[in-house]
Scaffold this active site. Sequence first.
Site, PDB file in Angstrom:
ATOM      1  CG  ASP A   7     -70.737  15.227  84.995  1.00  0.00           C
ATOM      2  OD1 ASP A   7     -70.133  16.295  84.822  1.00  0.00           O
ATOM      3  OD2 ASP A   7     -70.290  14.297  85.692  1.00  0.00           O
ATOM      4  CE  LYS A  49     -74.362  21.601  86.656  1.00  0.00           C
ATOM      5  NZ  LYS A  49     -74.293  20.156  86.813  1.00  0.00           N
ATOM      6  N   GLY A  76     -67.374  20.969  84.653  1.00  0.00           N
ATOM      7  CA  GLY A  76     -67.129  20.837  83.222  1.00  0.00           C
ATOM      8  C   GLY A  76     -68.430  21.018  82.481  1.00  0.00           C
ATOM      9  CD  GLN A  84     -69.086  20.999  91.328  1.00  0.00           C
ATOM     10  OE1 GLN A  84     -69.450  21.936  92.009  1.00  0.00           O
ATOM     11  NE2 GLN A  84     -68.103  21.131  90.455  1.00  0.00           N
TER      12      GLN A  84
END
Length: 427
Positions: free
Chosen positions: A13, A16, A40, A223
Site C-alpha cells: 500500500d 505503487k 489493491g 504487496q
Amino acid sequence: MPAITLVGAQWGDEGKGKATDLVGNRVDYVVRYQGGNNAGHTVVIGDQKYALHLLPAGILSPDVVPVIANGVVIDPAVLFEELRGLRERGVSTERLLISANAHMIMPYHRALDKVTERFLGKGRIGTTGRGIGPTYADKISRTGIRVQDMFDPKILRQKLELALHDKNQVLTKVFNRRGVELEQVFDEYMEYAEELRPFVADTSLELNRALDAGKTVYLEGSQGTLLDIDHGTYPFVTSSSPTSGGACAGAGIGPTRIDKVVGIIKAYTTRVGSGPFPTELHDEWGDWLRQKGGEYGVTTGRNRRCGWFDAPIARYATRINGITDFFLTKLDVLSGLERIPVCVGYQANGTRYDEIPMTQTEFHHAVPVYEYLDGWNEDISHARAFEELPKTAQAYVRTLEEMAGAPMSAIGVGPGRDQTLELRSLV
Ligand code: IMP
C-alpha cells in the site's frame, strides 16, 4: 532500456499504482509477477479513480501491453469482473496477456483461507480471505491447477479429483464445512476456459523477445518487502515473493536483464493485517495519519495501521531488493506537523539495534528510537518541482534518502497523475 522492477519497500500500500501509472506511458509492457487479487492499486486519472486488484496498472495506458505472468495466482471470476468494469468505462482490455503457467484460485482455496483464519483465532494472519495462501500452498505441493489445465478437460478433471480428495476431507472433517462438488467446479472452470483463451500466451517468451527487440518491460510487484514469504515478518506475510528476486522467477526473466529496481516508499508507514510494526501509533496521531492519508484498504476496506517512517525498514528494503531509486509517496500527508518523528533504530530487551533485528521475537519487542525532523505547514500538493517544496520538506526528503541508502528519484505530493515531482527519470 531493459527491464525495470518496482517493489513495495514497506508492508504494501505504498502507492505503487501511482508509480506504475507515472512510467506506464513510457514503457512497452507492464507485468504483474506475484500475488493475486489480494492487491489493491488505486490510480487516479483526471477525475476518474480506478481500483485494480488483479490487473496490472498498465491496463490503463493504451500503448502498453499488460501481462499477468506465471508467478501470479488468478481468480477467474474476479479477473472477468475487473475486465468488464474497465470495458464499461471505455478502457480497452484486448491487449492483456496471461501466462499459461499461472495458477488458478479455486473455490476450495477461498473456503480454506477463511476457515483457517477463523481457526487461528488470535494468532490469525489477517489475510485478505481471497484464497491466496492455499493456492500457493498447492502450487508448492504440486497439486495446483494452472491456466493451461483449463484447455484440457481430461487433465482438469484428473487434477480436480486429486485436489478434492483431501481438500474435501479437510473441509468436512476438520472444519465441519460443506465439501466442494467436483462437477460444479469442473463446469464453472470449463466456462472460464473459453473466456480466458484469447489472452493466454507464453509470456516469458514474449517478454524475453520484447527485451531482445529493445522494448521496455516494467515488472510491477504487489504487496511489499516485509510481506515477502522469505524476507518479511513471517508468518505475518503473504505467500509469494514481492521482492525483486521474485520478479525474475515470477516473470521468467533472468536477473541480468534487470536494470533498475524502484522501491516505492511512503513518507510514513502503514500495514494491514496482524504482525509486528514497531512505529505503529495507537494514539490520536495514528488516527490523524489514517484520516489525512485515507488509509483504508482498497481490497478489504479495513483500517490500515499507521505509524511514522522507519529508516531501518527502508535500509532493509534497499538491501534485500537492490533498490536503485526510491519513489517517495504521500509526502503531502505530513504537512501541518511541527516536528516529524523518524525511527532510526530500536531498543529491545536492553539492546540497541540499528538494523532490523535478526529474530522475529526481537522485532516483536522492538521499541523505536526516534529522531525529530522539522515539519512544514504549507500545502505542498501544488508543488511541481523539488525546489518548490518548503526547505524543511526538502530536508525531510534528503534525510530519508541518506538513511534509506538510495536516491529519492520521485516524490508524490497528491493522488493525481500530475502530482509527482520527478527528480531523476525512472525509465
Ligand atoms: P494474503 O496475501 O491474503 O494471504 O494476506 C497475508 C498478509 O498480507 C495479510 O497481513 C494481508 O493484510 C497482507 N496483504 C496482502 N495483500 C496486501 C496488499 O496489497 N497490501 C497490503 N497488505 C496486503
